[in-house]
Enzyme design. Structure first.
Site, short mmCIF file in Angstrom:
data_model
loop_
_atom_site.label_atom_id
_atom_site.label_comp_id
_atom_site.label_asym_id
_atom_site.label_seq_id
_atom_site.Cartn_x
_atom_site.Cartn_y
_atom_site.Cartn_z
N ASP A 39 0.81 -1.21 0.00
CA ASP A 39 0.00 0.00 0.00
C ASP A 39 0.85 1.26 0.00
O ASP A 39 0.38 2.33 -0.38
CB ASP A 39 -0.93 -0.01 1.21
CG ASP A 39 -1.98 1.09 1.15
OD1 ASP A 39 -2.54 1.30 0.06
OD2 ASP A 39 -2.22 1.72 2.19
N MET A 120 -7.43 4.48 2.95
CA MET A 120 -7.79 5.59 2.07
C MET A 120 -6.67 5.99 1.12
O MET A 120 -6.86 6.87 0.29
CB MET A 120 -8.18 6.81 2.91
CG MET A 120 -9.41 6.59 3.78
SD MET A 120 -10.87 6.15 2.82
CE MET A 120 -11.02 7.55 1.74
N ARG A 121 -5.51 5.34 1.23
CA ARG A 121 -4.40 5.76 0.39
C ARG A 121 -4.69 5.53 -1.09
O ARG A 121 -4.29 6.31 -1.95
CB ARG A 121 -3.12 5.03 0.81
CG ARG A 121 -1.87 5.57 0.11
CD ARG A 121 -0.59 4.98 0.69
NE ARG A 121 -0.25 5.62 1.96
CZ ARG A 121 -0.30 5.02 3.13
NH1 ARG A 121 -0.68 3.75 3.21
NH2 ARG A 121 0.02 5.64 4.24
N GLY A 122 -5.41 4.45 -1.41
CA GLY A 122 -5.75 4.19 -2.80
C GLY A 122 -6.62 5.28 -3.39
O GLY A 122 -6.42 5.71 -4.54
#
Length: 208
Positions: A39, A120-122
């Protein structure tokens, strides 16, 4: 401070500004990385070593040309390199003006939710990547095609999969969501357009 490089050895202490991009490569056959580590990689691409006969011929020709005259070969591609560099610089200058609408943001978050992306990084990476693509294309507004391209780069390594399963983005699912969004967007644009009454049309008061 990640924007500076520190070197301390013995009695020497040096610090200088550092601007860099980390590019990681790996062989999936050697094992998988943990999801929380994957991620941390913003974007991912698959690199294949298979080429068509025509592509292999072009590679050989360019290699032979470079070996025969390195300076001449570099001069031949200098204009193309300069054009690409100038395009990147223009994109960087334009990027702060790029607008991501609420509708596009809804599409981004819906795709991440549909693919069951952890954290939420995506979503954030897709948002920034789509804006960058728009700037590179000399536009100040992100469209659904930018999101489609951004998703293929940001979600490939963020999908849930079984151990040792090769990463493979389910593009049919992505295409369906983007196509549905485009259809709804076209319907909204059609409904917003005023309908002009033709010259031959009669007003209700003119009818017998």
């Amino acid at each position: 401070d990640m924007s500076r490089n520190y070197v301390e050895r013995g009695g020497i202490s040096i610090t200088n500004r550092a601007e860099f991009i980390l590019v990681g490569t790996m062989n999936p056959e050697e094992g998988d990385l943990r999801p929380q580590l994957l991620d941390r990689f913003g974007l991912a691409v698959e690199v294949e070593g298979r080429f068509s006969p025509e592509e292999r011929q072009e590679i050989v020709k360019r290699r032979i040309a470079y070996e025969a005259d390195p300076q001449g070969f570099m001069a031949k591609w200098q204009d193309a390199e300069r054009e690409e560099r100038d395009r990147v610089l223009r994109s960087q200058a334009l990027l702060p003006q790029v607008v991501v609408s609420d509708g596009i943001l809804t599409l981004i978050t819906s795709i991440c939710a549909e693919y069951d992306v952890d954290g939420m990084r995506g979503d954030i990476v897709m948002y920034k990547t789509a804006a960058t693509i728009a700037a590179y294309e000399d536009r100040t507004e992100v469209n659904s095609e930018d999101v489609r391209e951004a998703a293929s780069l940001a979600l490939l390594h963020r999908q849930r999969r079984q151990p040792f399963q090769q990463p493979n983005l389910a593009t049919d699912q992505l295409d369906s969501m983007v196509d549905d969004f485009q259809g709804q967007d076209n319907q909204r644009e059609s409904s917003d357009q005023p309908q002009d009454q033709g010259e031959g049309d009669s007003e209700p008061s003119d009818l017998p």
